[in-house]
Design a protein around this motif. Structure first.
Motif, PDB file in Angstrom:
ATOM      1  N   GLY A  87       3.276  -9.039  -8.948  1.00 45.06           N
ATOM      2  CA  GLY A  87       4.615  -8.879  -8.409  1.00 45.06           C
ATOM      3  C   GLY A  87       4.705  -7.599  -7.595  1.00 45.06           C
ATOM      4  N   VAL A  88       5.529  -7.631  -6.554  1.00 46.06           N
ATOM      5  CA  VAL A  88       5.787  -6.432  -5.758  1.00 46.06           C
ATOM      6  C   VAL A  88       7.295  -6.236  -5.669  1.00 46.06           C
ATOM      7  N   LEU A  89       7.741  -5.079  -6.078  1.00 49.04           N
ATOM      8  CA  LEU A  89       9.134  -4.674  -5.912  1.00 49.04           C
ATOM      9  C   LEU A  89       9.191  -3.964  -4.561  1.00 49.04           C
ATOM     10  N   PHE A  90       9.806  -4.618  -3.581  1.00 51.20           N
ATOM     11  CA  PHE A  90       9.790  -4.168  -2.186  1.00 51.20           C
ATOM     12  C   PHE A  90      11.136  -3.587  -1.792  1.00 51.20           C
ATOM     13  N   ASP A  91      11.129  -2.306  -1.394  1.00 43.80           N
ATOM     14  CA  ASP A  91      12.333  -1.632  -0.915  1.00 43.80           C
ATOM     15  C   ASP A  91      12.258  -1.597   0.614  1.00 43.80           C
ATOM     16  N   SER A  92      13.148  -2.338   1.262  1.00 44.05           N
ATOM     17  CA  SER A  92      13.109  -2.448   2.725  1.00 44.05           C
ATOM     18  C   SER A  92      13.840  -1.299   3.435  1.00 44.05           C
ATOM     19  N   GLN A  93      14.375  -0.360   2.658  1.00 41.96           N
ATOM     20  CA  GLN A  93      15.091   0.775   3.261  1.00 41.96           C
ATOM     21  C   GLN A  93      14.177   1.510   4.243  1.00 41.96           C
ATOM     22  N   GLY A  94      14.718   1.763   5.441  1.00 40.77           N
ATOM     23  CA  GLY A  94      13.959   2.449   6.470  1.00 40.77           C
ATOM     24  C   GLY A  94      13.344   1.522   7.499  1.00 40.77           C
ATOM     25  N   TYR A  95      13.474   0.216   7.288  1.00 34.18           N
ATOM     26  CA  TYR A  95      12.903  -0.766   8.212  1.00 34.18           C
ATOM     27  C   TYR A  95      13.965  -1.529   8.989  1.00 34.18           C
ATOM     28  N   GLY A  96      15.229  -1.210   8.799  1.00 40.42           N
ATOM     29  CA  GLY A  96      16.280  -1.985   9.446  1.00 40.42           C
ATOM     30  C   GLY A  96      16.468  -3.307   8.713  1.00 40.42           C
ATOM     31  N   ASP A  97      17.138  -4.242   9.352  1.00 39.02           N
ATOM     32  CA  ASP A  97      17.417  -5.536   8.731  1.00 39.02           C
ATOM     33  C   ASP A  97      16.193  -6.443   8.817  1.00 39.02           C
TER      34      ASP A  97
END
Length: 136
Positions: A8-18
């Motif tokens: 599993g990967v807990l992915f934080d998309s903050q900093g990549y835009g939408d």
């Protein structure tokens, strides 16, 4: 209580835009899971693996390509060892969790701040008011 072999990967998309609608690929042990990201800051992505998976250290690759894009904005790898999780009934499966943040990349150590933010996101979804335009 059952267990499932996997990564599993807990992915934080903050900093990549939408990244809503972006495609992702998560690969390990010769298997890959592909999907599309939903509109959420933190995604919990899973790659199911066979019950008899080799738990030794091996590469995990994580890639994200924006919707309509032809090049990934994220292409990261990390080595990970799977650990045994007992089902409490004499069986169990091998699995591991990783995290991806823009600052740290793909890592086998899930920051407490990320797991706390994930739990806060889950709680907010569970307590969200229903959409009034949806018929009951």
């Amino acid at each position: 209580m059952g267990t499932v072999a996997g990564v599993g990967v807990l992915f934080d998309s903050q900093g990549y835009g939408d990244l809503t609608g972006a495609s992702y690929e998560l690969c390990a042990r010769g298997k890959c899971a592909k999907g599309t990201l939903r509109h959420e800051r933190i995604s919990n992505l899973r790659l199911p693996l066979p019950h008899d998976v080799d738990p030794d250290r091996g590469p995990v690759r994580f890639e994200v390509t924006p919707q309509g894009g032809d090049r990934p904005v994220i292409d990261a790898s990390a080595g990970a060892k799977l650990t045994f999780q007992s089902d409490g009934c004499g069986g169990g499966d091998y699995n591991t969790g990783l995290a991806f943040t823009k600052a740290a990349g793909l890592t086998t150590k899930i920051p407490k701040s990320l797991s706390d933010a994930w739990m806060k996101q889950l709680r907010s979804l569970a307590t969200a008011s229903p959409d009034p335009s949806t018929p009951s």
